[in-house]
Design a protein around this motif. Structure first.
Motif, PDB file in Angstrom:
ATOM      1  N   VAL A   1     -64.900 -43.508  -2.325  1.00 29.60           N
ATOM      2  CA  VAL A   1     -65.004 -42.548  -3.415  1.00 29.60           C
ATOM      3  C   VAL A   1     -65.077 -43.330  -4.721  1.00 29.60           C
ATOM      4  O   VAL A   1     -64.635 -44.488  -4.799  1.00 29.60           O
ATOM      5  N   ASP A   2     -65.637 -42.718  -5.747  1.00 31.93           N
ATOM      6  CA  ASP A   2     -65.774 -43.418  -7.015  1.00 31.93           C
ATOM      7  C   ASP A   2     -64.850 -42.824  -8.069  1.00 31.93           C
ATOM      8  O   ASP A   2     -64.593 -41.631  -8.089  1.00 31.93           O
ATOM      9  N   GLU A   3     -64.346 -43.694  -8.920  1.00 27.79           N
ATOM     10  CA  GLU A   3     -63.494 -43.300 -10.044  1.00 27.79           C
ATOM     11  C   GLU A   3     -63.796 -44.239 -11.206  1.00 27.79           C
ATOM     12  O   GLU A   3     -63.378 -45.390 -11.230  1.00 27.79           O
ATOM     13  N   VAL A   4     -64.542 -43.715 -12.179  1.00 25.60           N
ATOM     14  CA  VAL A   4     -65.012 -44.534 -13.290  1.00 25.60           C
ATOM     15  C   VAL A   4     -63.848 -45.036 -14.152  1.00 25.60           C
ATOM     16  O   VAL A   4     -63.977 -46.035 -14.871  1.00 25.60           O
ATOM     17  N   LEU A   5     -62.693 -44.380 -14.095  1.00 26.44           N
ATOM     18  CA  LEU A   5     -61.537 -44.821 -14.875  1.00 26.44           C
ATOM     19  C   LEU A   5     -61.114 -46.242 -14.511  1.00 26.44           C
ATOM     20  O   LEU A   5     -60.434 -46.910 -15.283  1.00 26.44           O
ATOM     21  N   LEU A   6     -61.523 -46.699 -13.333  1.00 28.68           N
ATOM     22  CA  LEU A   6     -61.092 -48.008 -12.867  1.00 28.68           C
ATOM     23  C   LEU A   6     -61.910 -49.159 -13.445  1.00 28.68           C
ATOM     24  O   LEU A   6     -61.492 -50.315 -13.381  1.00 28.68           O
ATOM     25  N   GLU A   7     -63.065 -48.871 -13.989  1.00 27.04           N
ATOM     26  CA  GLU A   7     -63.955 -49.934 -14.456  1.00 27.04           C
ATOM     27  C   GLU A   7     -63.305 -50.897 -15.448  1.00 27.04           C
ATOM     28  O   GLU A   7     -63.504 -52.120 -15.359  1.00 27.04           O
ATOM     29  N   PRO A   8     -62.476 -50.425 -16.409  1.00 24.32           N
ATOM     30  CA  PRO A   8     -61.877 -51.369 -17.379  1.00 24.32           C
ATOM     31  C   PRO A   8     -60.981 -52.426 -16.752  1.00 24.32           C
ATOM     32  O   PRO A   8     -60.733 -53.457 -17.368  1.00 24.32           O
ATOM     33  N   VAL A   9     -60.485 -52.185 -15.550  1.00 27.00           N
ATOM     34  CA  VAL A   9     -59.661 -53.205 -14.890  1.00 27.00           C
ATOM     35  C   VAL A   9     -60.461 -54.490 -14.760  1.00 27.00           C
ATOM     36  O   VAL A   9     -59.935 -55.591 -14.936  1.00 27.00           O
ATOM     37  N   PHE A  10     -61.750 -54.369 -14.487  1.00 24.04           N
ATOM     38  CA  PHE A  10     -62.603 -55.528 -14.278  1.00 24.04           C
ATOM     39  C   PHE A  10     -63.404 -55.908 -15.519  1.00 24.04           C
ATOM     40  O   PHE A  10     -63.550 -57.090 -15.827  1.00 24.04           O
ATOM     41  N   THR A  11     -63.922 -54.916 -16.224  1.00 27.21           N
ATOM     42  CA  THR A  11     -64.822 -55.226 -17.335  1.00 27.21           C
ATOM     43  C   THR A  11     -64.079 -55.571 -18.615  1.00 27.21           C
ATOM     44  O   THR A  11     -64.622 -56.253 -19.481  1.00 27.21           O
ATOM     45  N   ARG A  12     -62.829 -55.095 -18.762  1.00 27.59           N
ATOM     46  CA  ARG A  12     -62.056 -55.395 -19.979  1.00 27.59           C
ATOM     47  C   ARG A  12     -60.688 -55.994 -19.659  1.00 27.59           C
ATOM     48  O   ARG A  12     -59.804 -56.004 -20.521  1.00 27.59           O
ATOM     49  N   ASP A  13     -60.544 -56.470 -18.431  1.00 21.51           N
ATOM     50  CA  ASP A  13     -59.296 -57.122 -18.022  1.00 21.51           C
ATOM     51  C   ASP A  13     -58.073 -56.244 -18.260  1.00 21.51           C
ATOM     52  O   ASP A  13     -57.010 -56.715 -18.681  1.00 21.51           O
ATOM     53  N   GLU A  14     -58.227 -54.946 -17.974  1.00 20.87           N
ATOM     54  CA  GLU A  14     -57.108 -54.021 -18.143  1.00 20.87           C
ATOM     55  C   GLU A  14     -56.214 -54.057 -16.909  1.00 20.87           C
ATOM     56  O   GLU A  14     -56.074 -53.076 -16.179  1.00 20.87           O
ATOM     57  N   TYR A  15     -55.614 -55.215 -16.686  1.00 19.94           N
ATOM     58  CA  TYR A  15     -54.751 -55.364 -15.520  1.00 19.94           C
ATOM     59  C   TYR A  15     -53.545 -56.224 -15.857  1.00 19.94           C
ATOM     60  O   TYR A  15     -53.491 -56.877 -16.902  1.00 19.94           O
ATOM     61  N   VAL A  16     -52.579 -56.188 -14.966  1.00 15.97           N
ATOM     62  CA  VAL A  16     -51.413 -57.073 -15.085  1.00 15.97           C
ATOM     63  C   VAL A  16     -51.367 -57.943 -13.839  1.00 15.97           C
ATOM     64  O   VAL A  16     -51.746 -57.509 -12.750  1.00 15.97           O
ATOM     65  N   LYS A  17     -50.950 -59.177 -13.998  1.00 16.67           N
ATOM     66  CA  LYS A  17     -50.865 -60.093 -12.869  1.00 16.67           C
ATOM     67  C   LYS A  17     -49.521 -59.924 -12.158  1.00 16.67           C
ATOM     68  O   LYS A  17     -48.503 -59.672 -12.789  1.00 16.67           O
ATOM     69  N   ILE A  18     -49.567 -60.078 -10.861  1.00 16.56           N
ATOM     70  CA  ILE A  18     -48.365 -59.908 -10.062  1.00 16.56           C
ATOM     71  C   ILE A  18     -48.472 -60.792  -8.823  1.00 16.56           C
ATOM     72  O   ILE A  18     -49.576 -61.093  -8.369  1.00 16.56           O
ATOM     73  N   GLU A  19     -47.344 -61.206  -8.314  1.00 15.59           N
ATOM     74  CA  GLU A  19     -47.331 -61.994  -7.087  1.00 15.59           C
ATOM     75  C   GLU A  19     -46.326 -61.380  -6.124  1.00 15.59           C
ATOM     76  O   GLU A  19     -45.162 -61.777  -6.081  1.00 15.59           O
ATOM     77  N   GLU A  20     -46.774 -60.401  -5.394  1.00 15.15           N
ATOM     78  CA  GLU A  20     -45.935 -59.746  -4.397  1.00 15.15           C
ATOM     79  C   GLU A  20     -46.844 -59.127  -3.347  1.00 15.15           C
ATOM     80  O   GLU A  20     -47.897 -58.581  -3.675  1.00 15.15           O
ATOM     81  N   PHE A  21     -46.439 -59.205  -2.087  1.00 13.98           N
ATOM     82  CA  PHE A  21     -47.236 -58.706  -0.969  1.00 13.98           C
ATOM     83  C   PHE A  21     -48.584 -59.408  -0.875  1.00 13.98           C
ATOM     84  O   PHE A  21     -49.506 -58.913  -0.230  1.00 13.98           O
ATOM     85  N   GLY A  22     -48.751 -60.549  -1.562  1.00 12.43           N
ATOM     86  CA  GLY A  22     -50.039 -61.224  -1.574  1.00 12.43           C
ATOM     87  C   GLY A  22     -51.004 -60.626  -2.570  1.00 12.43           C
ATOM     88  O   GLY A  22     -52.178 -60.993  -2.609  1.00 12.43           O
ATOM     89  N   ILE A  23     -50.530 -59.722  -3.416  1.00 12.15           N
ATOM     90  CA  ILE A  23     -51.369 -59.032  -4.392  1.00 12.15           C
ATOM     91  C   ILE A  23     -51.425 -59.849  -5.681  1.00 12.15           C
ATOM     92  O   ILE A  23     -50.428 -60.469  -6.081  1.00 12.15           O
ATOM     93  N   GLU A  24     -52.580 -59.841  -6.332  1.00 17.02           N
ATOM     94  CA  GLU A  24     -52.754 -60.636  -7.541  1.00 17.02           C
ATOM     95  C   GLU A  24     -52.803 -59.793  -8.803  1.00 17.02           C
ATOM     96  O   GLU A  24     -52.310 -60.211  -9.848  1.00 17.02           O
TER      97      GLU A  24
END
Length: 261
Positions: A145-168
């Protein structure tokens, strides 16, 4: 408890397996992303962990112009292959693994057909993308399914870094909140609605970030009518049902506050 503890434990184990087998990790959404976002503050306040999730939601980025080879080598395709190795099968936009409720054994299709439904439970991995390439269904055995709200995670680095469960990476709390606000009106299953409400409250209350300001990312990107209409679809009974380890009145105050911004 929305889910049996052994279901969330197995879901977490599968989550670790997926991320340890994918060389280009996707990012995590849904209930497990909320867990990782709020659990520190929640545990400091309440003396126990925030509740986990049964389903795993994985988010992937596509430009919409990927070639066949790029789709074959994509993180999404790698993830489905990793899941197939541990007994998941494709079903539309998700992959499902069926387990025996008593033995927790992974069931084959034949075994599942010969097992009573009340003796089984499903573990589901849902696939969400910011943009669906036109040729994706010709290449991959999954229909995300698509959700355009997610695009900024990749295109504008709208994310936080984490190291748990192997998740980045995880979406920033405001984008995670936005996805929950958008999904809530479409929930038909009562337990899904309650889970979304509990997660919305938890992100607002325990993410360590002020998200009730109209200038915050969530309230900027989610259409105002969706937020205002929440009041008409959430009943007093919903707040009571969703108030897992929380006070229903406090949950109502926190959630209704954003509707009035």
């Amino acid at each position: 408890m929305l889910y049996d503890s052994f279901e969330t434990e197995i879901s977490r184990e599968d989550l670790v397996t997926v991320f340890s087998n994918v060389s280009k990790p996707p990012f995590l959404l849904g209930g497990w992303a909320v867990y990782l976002t709020v659990n520190k503050d929640y545990k400091d306040t309440n003396g126990r962990n925030y509740h986990g999730s049964k389903d795993v939601d994985l988010g992937f980025h596509f430009s919409g112009k990927e070639s066949r080879d790029e789709l074959v080598n994509s993180a999404l395709n790698q993830s489905t292959a990793a899941l197939e190795k541990i007994g998941f099968g494709s079903s539309g936009y998700r992959m499902i693994q069926q387990r025996h409720r008593e033995t927790r054994k992974i069931l084959t299709l034949k075994e599942a057909k010969n097992t009573n439904s009340y003796d089984m439970f499903d573990l589901c991995v849902d696939f969400i993308v910011d943009r669906i390439p036109p040729n994706i269904h010709d290449v991959l055995n999954i229909a995300p399914v698509d959700e355009v709200l997610l695009e900024p995670v990749f295109t504008r680095d709208e994310y936080v870094k984490i190291e748990e469960f192997g998740i980045e990476i995880l979406p920033k709390p405001d984008l995670l909140l936005a996805t929950k606000l958008v999904s809530l009106p479409g929930r038909n299953a009562e337990h899904k609605k309650c889970k979304d409400m509990a997660d919305i409250y938890a992100v607002l209350r325990y993410s360590g970030t002020r998200l009730d300001d109209p200038r915050s990312g969530a309230l900027r990107v989610v259409p105002r009518e969706i937020i205002r209409n929440l009041e008409s679809i959430i009943t007093d009974a919903d707040y009571v049902a969703a108030a897992i380890d929380a006070d229903a009145a406090e949950m109502r105050n926190v959630i209704t506050a954003i509707m009035q911004k």
